[in-house]
Design an enzyme around this catalytic site. Structure first.
Site, PDB file in Angstrom:
ATOM      1  CE  LYS A   1      -7.265 -12.337  -1.751  1.00 25.92           C
ATOM      2  NZ  LYS A   1      -7.706 -11.334  -0.749  1.00 25.92           N
TER       3      LYS A   1
ATOM      4  N   GLY B   1     -11.332 -13.533  14.646  1.00 26.56           N
ATOM      5  CA  GLY B   1     -11.361 -13.537  16.106  1.00 26.56           C
ATOM      6  C   GLY B   1     -11.768 -12.183  16.658  1.00 26.56           C
TER       7      GLY B   1
ATOM      8  N   GLY C   1       0.827  -1.205   0.000  1.00 27.38           N
ATOM      9  CA  GLY C   1       0.000   0.000   0.000  1.00 27.38           C
ATOM     10  C   GLY C   1       0.863   1.258   0.000  1.00 27.38           C
TER      11      GLY C   1
ATOM     12  NE  ARG D   1      -3.427  -5.152  -9.769  1.00 26.02           N
ATOM     13  CZ  ARG D   1      -4.043  -4.810  -8.640  1.00 26.02           C
ATOM     14  NH1 ARG D   1      -5.155  -5.402  -8.286  1.00 26.02           N
ATOM     15  NH2 ARG D   1      -3.531  -3.874  -7.862  1.00 26.02           N
TER      16      ARG D   1
ATOM     17  CE1 TYR E   1     -13.521 -17.089  14.561  1.00 23.80           C
ATOM     18  CE2 TYR E   1     -12.434 -18.559  13.002  1.00 23.80           C
ATOM     19  CZ  TYR E   1     -12.437 -17.869  14.197  1.00 23.80           C
ATOM     20  OH  TYR E   1     -11.350 -17.949  15.043  1.00 23.80           O
TER      21      TYR E   1
ATOM     22  CE1 TYR F   1      -4.422 -12.088  -4.065  1.00 21.46           C
ATOM     23  CE2 TYR F   1      -5.260 -12.959  -6.135  1.00 21.46           C
ATOM     24  CZ  TYR F   1      -5.319 -12.021  -5.122  1.00 21.46           C
ATOM     25  OH  TYR F   1      -6.265 -11.032  -5.144  1.00 21.46           O
TER      26      TYR F   1
ATOM     27  CG  ASP G   1       1.893  -8.224   9.052  1.00 17.23           C
ATOM     28  OD1 ASP G   1       0.802  -8.671   8.633  1.00 17.23           O
ATOM     29  OD2 ASP G   1       2.987  -8.762   8.786  1.00 17.23           O
TER      30      ASP G   1
END
Length: 325
Positions: A151, A104, A38, A188, A161, A147, A58
């Site tokens: 995902k 959590g 970012g 990309r 959950y 990746y 993080d």
């Protein structure tokens, strides 16, 4: 009382636009990002805002946020091939440990949780267009697996959950998205093409150019995510633009848009790179009353204008970086 939302990956392309949207909607926004991919410049305009706070953290490590939280949006993850091939372990950790930590937190705060999944869960698809019911064709040990499987795990643990702990969860499967705040050097296809055009380089296509993508403008995507978060639907929903185009045709659109005269050059297709990408958005239309509004022509003009304005900063693209379709 006013609603409070935590957005991870807040300094990224999509995360920063989500921060803007929820500030505009009157929310108190907590942004979180470790800035590994970012850019703090994407959100620095929000720092003076009384309803915005930022934590450099993080989420693969324990996450604590004081006070109430009504919603958590987990958008922290490398999202381009260049990034996740350079930092594969961090990519897997933010998808697994990071998602676990945030679920959590959602359980503790009794917050609704939305996970940013991706069309990459479909892999190199054998079904076209891709509906949410398609389970995908993914290589679990290939170079893209760090990746893709991160995902897929995110979706699995999010649903666990929901079913086991009763957490309110939402899953958005994001297809190719573009717009201001993308990085020209993120690998990309759209920023890669525009970056090459701005530098006067030939446009690079990996493969023979017949592979397809479907590009959604960022404002449309953010609207779809917002509607999904506010809905009662817990299963995955595709959000993307079904207007499909080949890479050959898309390269010609970029050449026309940038008024350049570059050639198109071809390189071998990377391993497991998907040949087709087109979302089936039947579910989004029916459940969210959502479909994209911004045409590719209109969106590309806005995006190109942004890249030209910031090209002096964005064009620090190193030669070793390779772009991927």
């Amino acid at each position: 009382m006013r609603k409070r939302i935590l957005i991870t990956g807040a300094a990224g392309f999509l995360g920063s636009h989500l921060c803007d949207r929820f500030i505009a909607e009157g929310y108190q926004v907590v942004g979180m990002d470790n800035l590994i991919t970012g850019d703090i410049k994407n959100i620095e305009h929000l720092f003076p805002h009384k309803d915005f706070e930022f934590y450099n953290h993080d989420v693969s490590n324990y996450v604590h946020v004081a006070g109430k939280l009504d919603y958590i949006l987990h958008f922290a993850s490398p999202a381009s091939p260049i990034d996740y091939l350079k930092i594969p372990i961090q990519t897997l950790k933010v998808g697994s440990l990071g998602t676990h930590n945030l679920l959590g937190l959602a359980k503790e705060k009794k917050a609704r949780f939305l996970i940013a999944s991706t069309s990459e869960v479909y892999g190199d698809p054998n079904v076209h267009p891709q509906p949410e019911t398609y389970w995908g064709n993914v290589n679990p040990v290939g170079p893209r697996s760090v990746y893709d499987e991160a995902k897929r795990f995110q979706e699995a643990i999010t649903m666990a959950y929901h079913t086991f702990h009763g957490i309110e969860t939402r899953i958005v499967r994001i297809f190719n998205t573009y717009g201001p705040r993308m990085r020209l050097n993120d690998g990309r296809v759209l920023p890669a093409f525009i970056g090459q055009a701005l530098r006067g380089e030939d446009l690079t296509i990996f493969g023979d150019g017949t592979q397809t993508r479907s590009f959604c403008y960022v404002d449309d995507l953010i609207e779809g995510i917002y509607r999904l978060l506010m809905s009662d639907y817990v299963f995955p929903v595709n959000i993307g633009n079904p207007n499909e185009i080949t890479m050959n045709d898309f390269a010609q659109e970029i050449i026309k848009l940038t008024e350049t005269s570059q050639k198109i050059v071809y390189h071998p297709l990377p391993q497991d790179d998907p040949k087709q990408r087109q979302p089936d958005i039947t579910k989004a239309k029916a459940i969210l009353n959502w479909e994209p509004k911004v045409s590719r022509e209109e969106g590309l003009k806005i995006t190109y204008s942004y890249f030209r304005k910031f090209s002096s900063e964005q064009l620090i693209e190193t030669k070793e970086n390779k772009s991927f379709n």
